[in-house]
Design a protein around this motif. Structure first.
Motif, PDB file in Angstrom:
ATOM      1  N   GLU A  10       0.816  -1.221   0.000  1.00 32.08           N
ATOM      2  CA  GLU A  10       0.000   0.000   0.000  1.00 32.08           C
ATOM      3  C   GLU A  10       0.845   1.265   0.000  1.00 32.08           C
ATOM      4  O   GLU A  10       0.418   2.318  -0.475  1.00 32.08           O
ATOM      5  CB  GLU A  10      -0.936   0.031   1.222  1.00 32.08           C
ATOM      6  CG  GLU A  10      -2.066  -0.987   1.179  1.00 32.08           C
ATOM      7  CD  GLU A  10      -1.640  -2.416   1.517  1.00 32.08           C
ATOM      8  OE1 GLU A  10      -0.476  -2.637   1.921  1.00 32.08           O
ATOM      9  OE2 GLU A  10      -2.485  -3.326   1.350  1.00 32.08           O
ATOM     10  N   LEU A  52       1.231   2.934  -3.356  1.00 31.73           N
ATOM     11  CA  LEU A  52       0.114   3.772  -3.789  1.00 31.73           C
ATOM     12  C   LEU A  52       0.210   5.153  -3.149  1.00 31.73           C
ATOM     13  O   LEU A  52       0.092   6.181  -3.807  1.00 31.73           O
ATOM     14  CB  LEU A  52      -1.171   3.066  -3.350  1.00 31.73           C
ATOM     15  CG  LEU A  52      -2.422   3.255  -4.152  1.00 31.73           C
ATOM     16  CD1 LEU A  52      -2.145   3.105  -5.625  1.00 31.73           C
ATOM     17  CD2 LEU A  52      -3.457   2.237  -3.706  1.00 31.73           C
ATOM     18  N   ARG A  83       0.908   8.733  -4.997  1.00 33.90           N
ATOM     19  CA  ARG A  83      -0.021   9.859  -4.850  1.00 33.90           C
ATOM     20  C   ARG A  83       0.693  11.107  -4.378  1.00 33.90           C
ATOM     21  O   ARG A  83       0.492  12.198  -4.925  1.00 33.90           O
ATOM     22  CB  ARG A  83      -1.134   9.491  -3.852  1.00 33.90           C
ATOM     23  CG  ARG A  83      -2.114   8.486  -4.403  1.00 33.90           C
ATOM     24  CD  ARG A  83      -3.053   7.955  -3.327  1.00 33.90           C
ATOM     25  NE  ARG A  83      -3.970   6.949  -3.864  1.00 33.90           N
ATOM     26  CZ  ARG A  83      -4.773   6.204  -3.127  1.00 33.90           C
ATOM     27  NH1 ARG A  83      -4.787   6.332  -1.791  1.00 33.90           N
ATOM     28  NH2 ARG A  83      -5.579   5.332  -3.697  1.00 33.90           N
ATOM     29  N   ARG A  96     -13.983   9.858  -8.130  1.00 30.68           N
ATOM     30  CA  ARG A  96     -14.548   8.505  -8.163  1.00 30.68           C
ATOM     31  C   ARG A  96     -16.027   8.550  -8.526  1.00 30.68           C
ATOM     32  O   ARG A  96     -16.884   8.745  -7.662  1.00 30.68           O
ATOM     33  CB  ARG A  96     -14.348   7.822  -6.800  1.00 30.68           C
ATOM     34  CG  ARG A  96     -12.876   7.680  -6.460  1.00 30.68           C
ATOM     35  CD  ARG A  96     -12.639   6.869  -5.209  1.00 30.68           C
ATOM     36  NE  ARG A  96     -11.278   6.354  -5.221  1.00 30.68           N
ATOM     37  CZ  ARG A  96     -10.786   5.496  -4.348  1.00 30.68           C
ATOM     38  NH1 ARG A  96     -11.540   5.034  -3.372  1.00 30.68           N
ATOM     39  NH2 ARG A  96      -9.550   5.073  -4.437  1.00 30.68           N
ATOM     40  N   ARG A  99     -12.473  12.998  -3.604  1.00 33.40           N
ATOM     41  CA  ARG A  99     -11.777  12.661  -2.362  1.00 33.40           C
ATOM     42  C   ARG A  99     -10.421  13.373  -2.297  1.00 33.40           C
ATOM     43  O   ARG A  99      -9.637  13.268  -3.245  1.00 33.40           O
ATOM     44  CB  ARG A  99     -11.587  11.144  -2.328  1.00 33.40           C
ATOM     45  CG  ARG A  99     -10.655  10.640  -1.269  1.00 33.40           C
ATOM     46  CD  ARG A  99     -10.379   9.138  -1.455  1.00 33.40           C
ATOM     47  NE  ARG A  99      -9.427   8.661  -0.468  1.00 33.40           N
ATOM     48  CZ  ARG A  99      -8.816   7.488  -0.506  1.00 33.40           C
ATOM     49  NH1 ARG A  99      -9.071   6.648  -1.495  1.00 33.40           N
ATOM     50  NH2 ARG A  99      -7.972   7.134   0.424  1.00 33.40           N
ATOM     51  N   TYR A 109      -4.174  10.122   6.540  1.00 32.31           N
ATOM     52  CA  TYR A 109      -3.286   9.207   5.819  1.00 32.31           C
ATOM     53  C   TYR A 109      -1.835   9.668   5.873  1.00 32.31           C
ATOM     54  O   TYR A 109      -0.921   8.868   5.741  1.00 32.31           O
ATOM     55  CB  TYR A 109      -3.702   9.100   4.347  1.00 32.31           C
ATOM     56  CG  TYR A 109      -4.728   8.033   4.046  1.00 32.31           C
ATOM     57  CD1 TYR A 109      -5.927   7.973   4.743  1.00 32.31           C
ATOM     58  CD2 TYR A 109      -4.502   7.099   3.050  1.00 32.31           C
ATOM     59  CE1 TYR A 109      -6.872   7.018   4.438  1.00 32.31           C
ATOM     60  CE2 TYR A 109      -5.446   6.134   2.740  1.00 32.31           C
ATOM     61  CZ  TYR A 109      -6.629   6.093   3.434  1.00 32.31           C
ATOM     62  OH  TYR A 109      -7.554   5.137   3.133  1.00 32.31           O
ATOM     63  N   ASP A 148     -12.346   7.579   1.244  1.00 33.40           N
ATOM     64  CA  ASP A 148     -12.008   6.164   1.055  1.00 33.40           C
ATOM     65  C   ASP A 148     -13.233   5.314   1.389  1.00 33.40           C
ATOM     66  O   ASP A 148     -13.635   4.429   0.625  1.00 33.40           O
ATOM     67  CB  ASP A 148     -10.831   5.806   1.971  1.00 33.40           C
ATOM     68  CG  ASP A 148     -10.447   4.344   1.864  1.00 33.40           C
ATOM     69  OD1 ASP A 148     -10.384   3.833   0.737  1.00 33.40           O
ATOM     70  OD2 ASP A 148     -10.216   3.707   2.920  1.00 33.40           O
TER      71      ASP A 148
HETATM   72  C1  IPM Z   1      -8.187   3.036  -2.166  1.00 33.19           C
HETATM   73  C2  IPM Z   1      -7.542   1.975  -1.335  1.00 33.19           C
HETATM   74  C3  IPM Z   1      -6.252   2.542  -0.770  1.00 33.19           C
HETATM   75  C4  IPM Z   1      -6.615   3.714   0.113  1.00 33.19           C
HETATM   76  C5  IPM Z   1      -5.372   1.537  -0.017  1.00 33.19           C
HETATM   77  C6  IPM Z   1      -5.082   0.304  -0.823  1.00 33.19           C
HETATM   78  C7  IPM Z   1      -4.097   2.180   0.448  1.00 33.19           C
HETATM   79  O1  IPM Z   1      -8.401   1.518  -0.366  1.00 33.19           O
HETATM   80  O2  IPM Z   1      -7.569   3.513  -3.134  1.00 33.19           O
HETATM   81  O3  IPM Z   1      -9.331   3.398  -1.875  1.00 33.19           O
HETATM   82  O4  IPM Z   1      -6.948   3.551   1.291  1.00 33.19           O
HETATM   83  O5  IPM Z   1      -6.558   4.850  -0.370  1.00 33.19           O
END
Ligand code: IPM
Ligand code: MG
Length: 363
Positions: free
Chosen positions: A91, A94, A98, A108, A136, A143, A250
């Protein structure tokens, strides 16, 4: 208009590689039809990145993403890497992408295809016509806030800490995006917070209210997140654009996705920096990985968003959406959206059908 683009492909883990493969078919078809030169480079991230280099976001992979005009990502994560230190978990790739690419806005869309009305767990009359855009915030909030971590106190008690932080500029820029997006839709923004309890989201509410003054044609409402979670299943059609913090977004976007029948249907765009990133909102689904059962439609629809937001070909988004719609109208379904009387197909077959539809009628 620019005609050469570099696209970084980051399949990642689990069903990621399977769904990316189908999305690439679509990418190629559209590129050919529009006479674009699409140069792709595939690099490992997540668990795959860790296996290749010992780090979930290898330097080379980040470099490929930064050098690209757009990034197409599958999914990251899996049980194999669950016990790794937080800093090495898939994770992190990702989150690293970002923040490095400054993708502070995550779009989304939760839109229901009429053919899938029966696949939703909610009643037809509740979800019919559903068309919501969740905006979002993606590079701030709990986070990323400091301090964070788990520490051991003098008496041996362990303490876990995460911090919810938002600065005024961070709220301003995401609010602007939400109002701009709403300007092209039904001109309604709902800002979601927990201003009755969390000071940082009290500031969120104040700043969003202020930014709205520059968008006088857009109607703004506020809602606490618990109420919004409830309203989403009670009467989701009251919403147009929902703008919210990283963690609330999320959670609410997963909830919104299920209204459309399956999380396997929802694409996303992460924008704000020079390179946009596009990915399905579902995860790596390790339980069905490698079985050819995954629904590639969310990733295919993400390719549409890529053309719209990064490759300056807005019309492609609706072409792809239409192709998906006609395939669904023919009665074919992957297992996640299967219902009585329909024909079940696998990942590759679904991809092929959309590709064929685009070749024949789409563009
Ligand atoms: C999302 C996922 C991610 C998040 C995880 C995989 C880190 O749940 O893209 O929604 O929490 O942002
Ligand atoms: Mg999520």
């Amino acid at each position: 208009m620019k005609e050469n683009f570099k696209i970084a492909l980051l399949p990642g883990d689990g069903i990621g590689p399977e769904v990316i493969q189908e999305a690439v078919k679509i990418l190629k078809i559209v590129g050919k039809k529009l006479n674009l030169t699409l140069e792709t480079e595939q690099v490992p991230v997540g668990g795959a990145g860790y296996e290749a280099t010992g780090h979930p976001l290898p330097e080379e992979s980040l470099k490929a993403a930064k050098n690209a005009d757009a990034v197409l990502l599958g999914a990251v994560g899996g049980p194999k890497w669950e016990n790794l230190d937080f800093s090495l978990r898939p994770e992190r790739a990702l989150l690293g992408l970002r923040s490095s690419l400054q993708l502070y806005a995550n779009l989304r869309p939760a839109k229901i295809f009429p053919a899938l009305l029966e696949a939703s767990t909610l009643k037809r009359e509740v979800v019919e016509g559903l068309d919501i855009m969740v905006v979002r915030e993606l590079t701030g909030g709990i986070y990323f806030g400091e301090p964070r971590g788990v520490e051991t106190l003098a008496d041996g008690t362990r303490k876990g800490v995460n911090t919810l932080v938002y600065t005024e500029p961070e709220i301003e820029r995401i609010a602007k995006i939400a109002f701009q997006v709403a300007g092209k839709r039904d001109k309604k923004v709902l800002s979601v917070d927990k201003a009755n309890v969390l000071e940082a989201t009290g500031l969120w509410r104040e700043v969003v209210t202020r930014v709205q003054k520059d968008f006088s044609d857009i109607e703004l409402q506020h809602m606490y997140v618990d109420n919004c979670a409830m309203q989403l299943v009670r009467d989701p059609n009251q919403f147009d654009v929902i703008v919210t913090t990283n963690m609330f977004g999320d959670i609410l976007s997963d909830e919104a996705s299920m209204l459309t029948g399956s999380i396997g249907m929802l694409p996303s765009a992460s924008v704000g920096g020079e390179t946009g990133m596009y990915e399905p909102i579902h995860g790596s689904a390790p339980d069905i990985a490698g079985q050819g059962k995954a629904n590639p439609l969310a990733t295919i629809l993400s390719v549409g968003m890529m053309f719209k937001y990064s490759l300056n070909r807005e019309e492609v988004d609706s072409w792809i959406e239409k192709a998906v719609e006609s395939v669904l109208n023919k009665g074919v379904r992957t297992p996640d959206i299967m219902s009585k009387g329909m024909k079940e197909v696998g990942t590759t077959e679904m991809g092929d059908l959309v590709a064929e539809e685009l070749e024949k009628n789409g563009i």
